[in-house]
Design an enzyme around this catalytic site. Structure first.
Site, PDB file in Angstrom:
ATOM      1  N   GLY A 220      -3.231  10.139   3.334  1.00  0.00           N
ATOM      2  CA  GLY A 220      -3.985  10.563   4.513  1.00  0.00           C
ATOM      3  C   GLY A 220      -5.291  11.238   4.118  1.00  0.00           C
ATOM      4  O   GLY A 220      -6.028  10.736   3.274  1.00  0.00           O
ATOM      5  N   MET A 262      -2.092  -0.136  -1.270  1.00  0.00           N
ATOM      6  CA  MET A 262      -0.962   0.151  -2.158  1.00  0.00           C
ATOM      7  C   MET A 262      -0.104  -1.075  -2.462  1.00  0.00           C
ATOM      8  O   MET A 262       0.659  -1.077  -3.429  1.00  0.00           O
ATOM      9  CB  MET A 262      -0.080   1.249  -1.548  1.00  0.00           C
ATOM     10  CG  MET A 262       0.586   0.878  -0.250  1.00  0.00           C
ATOM     11  SD  MET A 262       1.472   2.310   0.437  1.00  0.00           S
ATOM     12  CE  MET A 262       1.959   1.649   2.046  1.00  0.00           C
ATOM     13  N   HIS A 279       9.346   5.182   4.734  1.00  0.00           N
ATOM     14  CA  HIS A 279      10.025   4.967   6.020  1.00  0.00           C
ATOM     15  C   HIS A 279       9.201   4.097   6.980  1.00  0.00           C
ATOM     16  O   HIS A 279       9.719   3.635   7.991  1.00  0.00           O
ATOM     17  CB  HIS A 279      10.387   6.305   6.674  1.00  0.00           C
ATOM     18  CG  HIS A 279       9.246   7.044   7.300  1.00  0.00           C
ATOM     19  ND1 HIS A 279       9.429   8.032   8.244  1.00  0.00           N
ATOM     20  CD2 HIS A 279       7.896   6.955   7.130  1.00  0.00           C
ATOM     21  CE1 HIS A 279       8.266   8.513   8.627  1.00  0.00           C
ATOM     22  NE2 HIS A 279       7.322   7.873   7.965  1.00  0.00           N
TER      23      HIS A 279
END
Length: 378
Positions: A220, A262, A279
């Site tokens: 973030g 990623m 998640h």
């Protein structure tokens, strides 16, 4: 004369018990169907600034006093009876404390509880509260999740996230095209990060002491990494996320912001850190991410995962364990809604960790629904 004795027959007892069970079931169903009243009423209280108004008073306030404070910051005074009903409802769920006045409801007094203290935006010195969950609440109660929930049954039939079906794009693409939403989302994640990371830096202290370089994958705006490098100044931090996220990240001493994907490549470091990332993805995508992590660390490197750990079996006798399980399963439904991802049990984490090529892992418990999972190559 002898008194009459009434003897209930087994059939009568069964009928009364069945009626009682039916009534309880009906009430539970009503409670579920009307469940949105709690978060939406709480949203209204926060938008009216009620937790801060009470906090600034350093004690309880009467309904009239709360109304006067609201009037001071708005163009018109609040509807006093509606305000009373809002606070009475929230107090019934222990969100505020209540001392009712039997003769005049305007003189009923309201104070903070442990729940509403988490929604105080400012400290007494005028700074931002470290326990401020307001951005998280406002994000969770916006119209976006509710539109997604309407499509949940389609996800069950077809797979994929309900958000995609509601908006025709992923939550990530939607955020990339809506700067204000992206800002709200990042603020919500930051408030959770502040709370969780205070425990992470203590519980994983020995691990952080051995690290010289660390990449926060999908970090973030760098909230988690800033806390790590502030506590362990010897660590060289790399905050890694998508370009539109990195574009809004502030300058942080000891942290380099790097943009990328990623799934394609992760910058090399001693340790890879991921908080509430896996998640978001299904098992196959998690294995792909973990394989990129495997490539990015040396043989003695670590991957440190901070993610929800779903309690595997229900234990009604342990209130905390039951609450952790309930929250974990509710988060799992939320991930099904937004991303098609999932919250995982210990065994489900073991499956994806081993499939990615890692050989061992250690779990460190936190006083949250999340846990630390330290993953090693050997």
């Amino acid at each position: 004369m002898a008194s009459a004795i009434s003897i209930r027959q087994p059939a009568q007892i069964y009928e009364q018990e069945a009626q009682h069970e039916t009534l309880l079931s009906k009430l539970k169903l009503y409670e579920i169907m009307l469940g949105s009243a709690k978060p939406m009423a709480l949203r209204a209280a926060v938008l009216l600034n009620i937790p801060d108004i009470i906090a600034q008073a350093s004690g309880s306030l009467t309904l009239e006093e709360i109304a006067a404070h609201i009037s001071a910051s708005t163009e018109s005074p609040p509807h006093i009876e509606y305000l009373f009903r809002l606070l009475r409802f929230l107090a019934s769920h222990k969100i505020f404390s209540e001392i009712p006045h039997q003769e005049d409801f305007k003189q009923s007094r309201y104070g903070l509880t442990g729940l509403s203290r988490l929604l105080v935006k400012e400290t007494s010195e005028g700074g931002v509260s470290m326990l401020n969950y307001v951005p998280f609440l406002l994000g969770a109660t916006s119209n976006l999740p509710f539109q997604g929930w309407l499509h949940l049954h389609e996800s069950v039939l077809e797979g994929g996230s309900a958000f995609d079906k509601a908006f025709g794009m992923s939550a990530w693409d939607y955020a990339a095209n809506n700067p204000e939403l992206n800002k709200t989302f990042n603020e919500g994640m930051s408030c959770d990060t502040r709370a969780v990371m205070a425990s992470v830096v203590k519980v994983y202290e020995e691990g952080f002491k051995k690290i010289t370089s660390l990449v926060d994958v999908a970090g973030g705006v760098g909230s988690a990494l800033s806390i790590i490098v502030e506590n362990y100044k010897h660590i060289r931090g790399i905050n890694f996320d998508l370009p539109h996220v990195i574009a809004t990240a502030p300058s942080i001493p000891g942290v380099e912001h790097v943009s990328g994907n990623m799934f394609e490549h992760i910058p090399s470091a001693d340790t890879i850190f991921m908080k509430w990332i896996l998640h978001d993805w299904d098992d196959d995508d998690c294995v792909r991410i973990l394989k990129r992590c495997y490539e990015a660390i040396p043989n003695n490197g670590k991957v440190v995962i901070v993610d929800a750990l779903v309690v595997e079996t229900e234990n009604d006798e342990d209130e905390q364990e039951k609450c952790l399980r309930d929250v974990g399963l509710a988060l799992d439904m939320t991930m099904m809604l937004f991303t098609g991802g999932k919250e995982r049990t210990k065994m489900e984490f073991k499956k994806i960790i081993m499939k990615a090529g890692f050989k061992s892992y250690t779990i460190f418990k936190l006083p949250f629904v999340q846990a630390i999972i330290e993953v090693s190559k050997y």
